[in-house]
Design a protein around this motif. Structure first.
Motif, PDB file in Angstrom:
ATOM      1  N   ARG A 122       0.642  -1.443  -0.563  1.00 20.56           N
ATOM      2  CA  ARG A 122      -0.144  -0.026  -0.198  1.00 20.56           C
ATOM      3  C   ARG A 122       0.979   1.674   0.156  1.00 20.56           C
ATOM      4  NH1 ARG A 122      -2.013  -1.457   4.193  1.00 20.56           N
ATOM      5  NH2 ARG A 122      -0.439  -0.031   6.294  1.00 20.56           N
ATOM      6  N   SER A 123       0.028   2.133  -0.824  1.00 22.81           N
ATOM      7  CA  SER A 123       1.125   3.725  -1.053  1.00 22.81           C
ATOM      8  C   SER A 123       0.416   4.639  -0.459  1.00 22.81           C
ATOM      9  CB  SER A 123       1.933   4.004  -2.273  1.00 22.81           C
ATOM     10  OG  SER A 123       0.602   4.371  -3.052  1.00 22.81           O
ATOM     11  N   ILE A 124      -1.161   4.380  -0.276  1.00 20.29           N
ATOM     12  CA  ILE A 124      -1.596   5.616  -0.071  1.00 20.29           C
ATOM     13  C   ILE A 124      -2.864   4.312   1.010  1.00 20.29           C
ATOM     14  CG2 ILE A 124      -2.183   6.942  -1.053  1.00 20.29           C
ATOM     15  CD1 ILE A 124      -3.821   6.177  -2.625  1.00 20.29           C
ATOM     16  N   ARG A 125      -3.889   4.397   2.449  1.00 22.47           N
ATOM     17  CA  ARG A 125      -5.110   4.058   2.799  1.00 22.47           C
ATOM     18  C   ARG A 125      -5.480   5.007   3.871  1.00 22.47           C
ATOM     19  NH1 ARG A 125      -2.129   3.909   9.076  1.00 22.47           N
ATOM     20  NH2 ARG A 125      -0.210   2.734   8.649  1.00 22.47           N
ATOM     21  N   PRO A 126      -6.778   3.695   3.800  1.00 16.27           N
ATOM     22  CA  PRO A 126      -8.063   4.723   3.521  1.00 16.27           C
ATOM     23  C   PRO A 126      -8.411   4.806   5.181  1.00 16.27           C
ATOM     24  CG  PRO A 126      -7.639   2.403   3.677  1.00 16.27           C
ATOM     25  CD  PRO A 126      -6.933   2.705   3.434  1.00 16.27           C
ATOM     26  N   VAL A 127      -8.454   6.031   5.990  1.00 18.83           N
ATOM     27  CA  VAL A 127      -8.610   6.440   7.119  1.00 18.83           C
ATOM     28  C   VAL A 127     -10.641   6.767   6.959  1.00 18.83           C
ATOM     29  CG1 VAL A 127      -8.314   8.244   8.533  1.00 18.83           C
ATOM     30  CG2 VAL A 127      -6.555   7.580   6.879  1.00 18.83           C
ATOM     31  N   TRP A 128     -10.606   5.580   8.067  1.00 20.05           N
ATOM     32  CA  TRP A 128     -12.541   5.857   8.189  1.00 20.05           C
ATOM     33  C   TRP A 128     -12.658   6.936   8.938  1.00 20.05           C
ATOM     34  CZ3 TRP A 128     -14.626   2.831  12.545  1.00 20.05           C
ATOM     35  CH2 TRP A 128     -15.901   2.802  12.834  1.00 20.05           C
ATOM     36  N   ASP A 129     -13.603   7.693   9.189  1.00 23.33           N
ATOM     37  CA  ASP A 129     -13.912   8.965  10.184  1.00 23.33           C
ATOM     38  C   ASP A 129     -15.386   8.167  10.778  1.00 23.33           C
ATOM     39  OD1 ASP A 129     -15.367  10.928  11.638  1.00 23.33           O
ATOM     40  OD2 ASP A 129     -14.831  12.111  10.075  1.00 23.33           O
ATOM     41  N   GLU A 130     -15.194   8.121  12.096  1.00 25.33           N
ATOM     42  CA  GLU A 130     -16.920   7.402  12.687  1.00 25.33           C
ATOM     43  C   GLU A 130     -17.714   8.024  12.790  1.00 25.33           C
ATOM     44  OE1 GLU A 130     -16.248   4.756  16.671  1.00 25.33           O
ATOM     45  OE2 GLU A 130     -17.904   3.812  16.713  1.00 25.33           O
ATOM     46  N   SER A 131     -17.335   9.268  12.975  1.00 24.32           N
ATOM     47  CA  SER A 131     -18.765   9.872  12.855  1.00 24.32           C
ATOM     48  C   SER A 131     -19.112  10.319  11.559  1.00 24.32           C
ATOM     49  CB  SER A 131     -18.414  11.307  13.622  1.00 24.32           C
ATOM     50  OG  SER A 131     -17.116  11.998  12.604  1.00 24.32           O
ATOM     51  N   LYS A 132     -18.869   9.543  10.704  1.00 26.13           N
ATOM     52  CA  LYS A 132     -19.573  10.193   9.740  1.00 26.13           C
ATOM     53  C   LYS A 132     -20.465   9.169   8.999  1.00 26.13           C
ATOM     54  CE  LYS A 132     -16.593  14.149   7.559  1.00 26.13           C
ATOM     55  NZ  LYS A 132     -15.627  13.877   6.506  1.00 26.13           N
ATOM     56  N   CYS A 133     -19.872   7.641   9.322  1.00 32.48           N
ATOM     57  CA  CYS A 133     -20.570   6.840   9.177  1.00 32.48           C
ATOM     58  C   CYS A 133     -21.650   6.579   8.904  1.00 32.48           C
ATOM     59  CB  CYS A 133     -19.220   5.816   9.265  1.00 32.48           C
ATOM     60  SG  CYS A 133     -20.093   3.738   9.087  1.00 32.48           S
ATOM     61  N   ILE A 134     -22.878   6.179   8.339  1.00 36.37           N
ATOM     62  CA  ILE A 134     -23.981   4.975   8.840  1.00 36.37           C
ATOM     63  C   ILE A 134     -23.712   3.956   8.678  1.00 36.37           C
ATOM     64  CG2 ILE A 134     -25.043   7.220   7.857  1.00 36.37           C
ATOM     65  CD1 ILE A 134     -25.511   6.240   5.528  1.00 36.37           C
ATOM     66  N   HIS A 135     -22.861   3.144   8.001  1.00 36.33           N
ATOM     67  CA  HIS A 135     -22.911   2.413   8.209  1.00 36.33           C
ATOM     68  C   HIS A 135     -23.820   0.840   7.280  1.00 36.33           C
ATOM     69  CE1 HIS A 135     -20.372   1.607  11.931  1.00 36.33           C
ATOM     70  NE2 HIS A 135     -21.397   3.534  12.538  1.00 36.33           N
ATOM     71  N   CYS A 136     -23.910   1.310   6.283  1.00 37.73           N
ATOM     72  CA  CYS A 136     -24.438   1.417   5.211  1.00 37.73           C
ATOM     73  C   CYS A 136     -23.927   0.011   4.496  1.00 37.73           C
ATOM     74  CB  CYS A 136     -24.543   1.997   3.832  1.00 37.73           C
ATOM     75  SG  CYS A 136     -23.214   2.640   3.042  1.00 37.73           S
ATOM     76  N   LEU A 137     -22.735  -0.173   5.169  1.00 36.16           N
ATOM     77  CA  LEU A 137     -21.608  -1.633   4.120  1.00 36.16           C
ATOM     78  C   LEU A 137     -21.091  -1.640   3.464  1.00 36.16           C
ATOM     79  CD1 LEU A 137     -22.929  -4.662   7.242  1.00 36.16           C
ATOM     80  CD2 LEU A 137     -21.329  -2.991   7.101  1.00 36.16           C
ATOM     81  N   GLN A 138     -21.285  -0.608   2.135  1.00 39.30           N
ATOM     82  CA  GLN A 138     -20.978  -0.133   1.128  1.00 39.30           C
ATOM     83  C   GLN A 138     -19.653  -1.241   1.439  1.00 39.30           C
ATOM     84  OE1 GLN A 138     -22.592  -0.418  -2.049  1.00 39.30           O
ATOM     85  NE2 GLN A 138     -24.432  -0.885  -0.294  1.00 39.30           N
ATOM     86  N   CYS A 139     -18.584   0.051   1.822  1.00 38.80           N
ATOM     87  CA  CYS A 139     -17.259  -0.481   1.828  1.00 38.80           C
ATOM     88  C   CYS A 139     -16.633  -1.660   2.234  1.00 38.80           C
ATOM     89  CB  CYS A 139     -16.642  -0.152   2.929  1.00 38.80           C
ATOM     90  SG  CYS A 139     -17.324   0.261   4.325  1.00 38.80           S
ATOM     91  N   TRP A 140     -17.712  -2.477   2.996  1.00 39.39           N
ATOM     92  CA  TRP A 140     -17.567  -3.919   3.376  1.00 39.39           C
ATOM     93  C   TRP A 140     -18.222  -5.142   2.101  1.00 39.39           C
ATOM     94  CZ3 TRP A 140     -20.787  -7.740   3.834  1.00 39.39           C
ATOM     95  CH2 TRP A 140     -20.387  -9.683   4.944  1.00 39.39           C
ATOM     96  N   ILE A 141     -18.932  -4.153   1.427  1.00 38.17           N
ATOM     97  CA  ILE A 141     -19.646  -5.460   0.502  1.00 38.17           C
ATOM     98  C   ILE A 141     -18.135  -5.396  -0.524  1.00 38.17           C
ATOM     99  CG2 ILE A 141     -20.767  -5.741  -1.235  1.00 38.17           C
ATOM    100  CD1 ILE A 141     -23.219  -4.333   0.950  1.00 38.17           C
ATOM    101  N   GLN A 142     -17.633  -3.839  -1.120  1.00 39.41           N
ATOM    102  CA  GLN A 142     -16.875  -3.781  -2.565  1.00 39.41           C
ATOM    103  C   GLN A 142     -15.188  -3.950  -1.708  1.00 39.41           C
ATOM    104  OE1 GLN A 142     -18.398  -3.300  -5.073  1.00 39.41           O
ATOM    105  NE2 GLN A 142     -20.026  -2.834  -4.495  1.00 39.41           N
TER     106      GLN A 142
END
Ligand code: SF4
Ligand code: SF4
Length: 95
Positions: A29-49
């Protein structure tokens, strides 16, 4: 001429199966995803994809973070997030 059977062939290299879990693909990895819990609505699109199953979720269906051991930094999770809750940042920010 008699054809050879499989027992007549010389032994070849054997690659052990089911080793993917042991490969730390996060090192690519050269770039990393940083998750912001305060914005997340837990739709799980990221988890699925996520192609590497690197988005972590609990048994209640809530995202809990990113597994950086496997995450390759492809950015798919950030692209599909409807709430911009995942930001892709350079690895150099975390040295
Ligand atoms: S896609 Fe975005 S909003 Fe949906 S669960 Fe993932 S981080 Fe949360
Ligand atoms: S950057 Fe790619 S591999 Fe990493 S968590 Fe997001 S979708 Fe999965």
């Amino acid at each position: 001429m008699k054809l050879k059977g499989w027992k007549d062939l010389p032994p070849a290299t054997v690659v052990p199966a089911a080793t993917a879990e042991q490969v730390e693909t996060g090192q690519w990895r050269s770039i990393r995803p940083v998750w912001d819990e305060s914005k997340c609505i837990h739709c799980l699109q990221c988890w699925i994809q996520c192609p590497d199953r690197s988005i972590k979720a609990n048994e209640e269906g809530k995202v809990t973070g990113v597994d950086y051991f496997y995450c390759k930094g492809c950015g798919v999770c950030a692209k599909v997030c409807p709430k911009d809750a995942i930001e892709m940042r350079p690895e150099s920010d975390f040295i």
